[in-house]
Write an enzyme that holds these catalytic residues in place. Structure first.
Site, short mmCIF file in Angstrom:
data_model
loop_
_atom_site.label_atom_id
_atom_site.label_comp_id
_atom_site.label_asym_id
_atom_site.label_seq_id
_atom_site.Cartn_x
_atom_site.Cartn_y
_atom_site.Cartn_z
CE1 TYR A 50 41.39 42.26 59.39
CE2 TYR A 50 43.11 42.36 61.08
CZ TYR A 50 42.46 41.67 60.06
OH TYR A 50 42.87 40.43 59.72
CD GLU A 52 37.12 42.15 60.37
OE1 GLU A 52 37.70 43.18 60.79
OE2 GLU A 52 37.50 41.00 60.59
CG ASP A 196 32.74 37.91 35.29
OD1 ASP A 196 33.38 38.98 35.20
OD2 ASP A 196 33.25 36.85 35.72
CB THR A 222 38.72 41.92 37.84
OG1 THR A 222 38.69 41.90 36.41
CG2 THR A 222 38.55 40.52 38.38
CE LYS A 225 40.77 39.53 34.20
NZ LYS A 225 39.98 39.35 35.42
NE ARG A 231 45.91 40.25 40.75
CZ ARG A 231 46.27 40.09 39.47
NH1 ARG A 231 47.18 40.85 38.93
NH2 ARG A 231 45.73 39.15 38.74
N1 DSN Z 1 42.85 35.04 35.00
C1 DSN Z 1 41.91 35.85 34.30
C2 DSN Z 1 42.21 35.91 32.86
O1 DSN Z 1 43.37 35.86 32.52
O2 DSN Z 1 41.31 36.02 32.04
C3 DSN Z 1 40.52 35.46 34.56
O3 DSN Z 1 40.33 35.41 35.92
#
Ligand code: DSN
Length: 438
Positions: A50, A52, A196, A222, A225, A231
């Site tokens: 932990y 924080e 974003d 994120t 991707k 993630r």
């Molecule tokens: N779920 C994502 C996507 O597939 O684009 C976006 O958060």
């Protein structure tokens, strides 16, 4: 004791999923294959801790090592993106975006302006059903009829609506985003520009898509991707952001904790650090550019087969196909493609007459298959399979009534799972995937 002995049931399921990922063409544009090193970092003792707070400012003891790991992730991200501030603790993209709103907006008073979901925006860009559209005022913009961003219309809307944050960066938009224009619009109305870049981070890092850094105040992304990490998410503030609000970093840090989250996932932070190191290597530049080359080649080949693509092509990693001209439905097509070992997602198209669960389109992309080493030649072959599969399911007409649709899909699934042509394509796809091991 190892997982296979402790819990053979979960072990077996993980192995099944591993096999599935190996044998299919993974073409959901937001998915990818994280490296072994990234996954190794995830499955470590770091999950026990932990922590924080932030490096050197923790509420719990025993964080000497965690501090170093988090600082490493922050420093690598700052260097890779060229920004002065990064928060690496948001658990994923939606919490990251929500943290920015929490940091900057007064609920029920301030407004955000993002692209509608129907046009390719994200849930967290102001959808009424999402916290972003429910706790804050939201004015959604749309794509133009040609499937492109209509900057003049966006500017007009921004002048009229006076949002506090303008959001650019999307989940289903296949073209280059002109961040400079967005920056000018935000400056004109005194708004923060939040880019974003979740979908295109890997391309930005590779130089295969322009960077928002000189124009945006805040950047969220994120990490799983096109960046190919675990993630997770990054929230970044640019020099421009600090000029507008010198307190921006502190506001975002405290929006994450105590605002929205408790302890960060330290194993995830370590894996993000690994992914950032991988993304700094020269090979990643090549990877990012190849994603785009593949997407362009695939788009070109699909058009030759008579597919109708949003905006008529792709400049990034994704393609949105409107299946209406093929007399096919997105839900039906996505299922049939999966039988053929090709994995995509059903997706709304522009001005879709269908509801989001049975939309008229499919969304696909090249990040994961590029990770496997596939190139333009393979894209031509893959386009041919799309054509054959959609040909099989055209004229599978969904009934109008809701209940009847459920029944229809049930019987369609049973029928499709046994369809000889789809199974033959599945066989061919598997043979191709074997040549490109994960
Ligand atoms: N779920 C994502 C996507 O597939 O684009 C976006 O958060």
């Amino acid at each position: 004791m190892g997982l296979s002995k402790t819990d053979p049931q979960v072990y077996k399921l993980i192995k099944e999923e591993e096999k599935r990922q190996r044998e299919v063409l993974e073409m959901i544009p937001s998915e990818n294959y994280a490296s072994h090193a990234v996954m190794e970092a995830l499955g470590t003792v770091l999950t026990n801790k932990y922590s924080e707070g932030y490096p050197k400012k923790r509420y719990y003891q025993g964080n000497r090592v965690i501090d170093e790991i988090e600082q490493l992730a922050i420093d690598r991200a700052k260097k890779l993106f060229g920004v002065p501030y990064v928060n690496v603790q948001a658990l994923s993209g939606s919490p990251a975006n929500t943290a920015v709103y929490f940091a900057l907006l007064t609920p029920l008073k301030d407004k955000i302006m993002g692209l509608s979901m129907a046009s390719g925006g994200h849930l967290t860009h102001g959808l009424a059903l999402n916290i972003s559209g429910r706790f804050y005022k939201s004015s959604l913009y749309e794509l133009g009829k040609d499937g492109q961003l209509d900057y003049a219309a966006i500017e007009k809307q921004a002048v009229r609506e006076k949002p506090k944050i303008i959001i650019c960066g999307y989940t289903a938009f296949p073209r280059i985003i002109d961040f400079k224009k967005f920056g000018q619009i935000a400056d004109k109305v005194g708004a923060f520009l939040m880019a974003d870049i979740s979908h295109i981070t890997g391309l930005v890092v590779a130089g295969a898509h322009p960077s928002p850094v000189p124009y945006a105040h805040i950047i969220t992304t994120t990490t799983h991707k096109t960046l190919r990490g675990p993630r997770g998410a990054l929230i970044m503030v640019t020099e421009k952001g600090f000029k507008k609000d010198p307190d921006l970093g502190r506001k975002i840090d405290s929006a994450i904790i105590p605002g929205l989250q408790g302890g960060p996932h330290d194993n995830q932070t370590a894996a993000i650090a690994v992914a950032l190191k991988e993304a700094s290597a020269p090979a990643f530049k090549k990877y990012g550019h190849q994603i785009v080359k593949n997407s362009k080649a695939l788009a070109k080949a699909l058009i030759k087969y008579g597919f109708d693509l949003l905006s008529g092509g792709s400049d990034n990693h994704l393609i949105l196909i409107d299946l209406q001209n093929k007399k096919a439905n997105g839900a039906v097509a996505a299922f049939a493609l999966e039988v053929a070992n090709i994995v995509v997602n059903k997706n709304l198209v522009l001005n879709d007459p269908m509801p989001s669960f049975y939309p008229s389109g499919i969304r696909l992309g090249t990040p994961a298959i590029t990770t496997r080493g596939m190139k333009e030649k393979e894209m031509t072959k893959i386009a041919g399979w799309y054509s054959q599969v959609i040909d099989k399911v055209k004229n599978e007409q969904l009934p109008q009534e809701k209940e009847a649709r459920v029944e229809f899909m049930k019987s369609f699934r049973q029928k499709a799972a046994k369809n000889k042509k789809l199974l033959q394509i599945a066989h061919e796809v598997k043979a191709l995937t074997q040549k490109f091991p994960v």
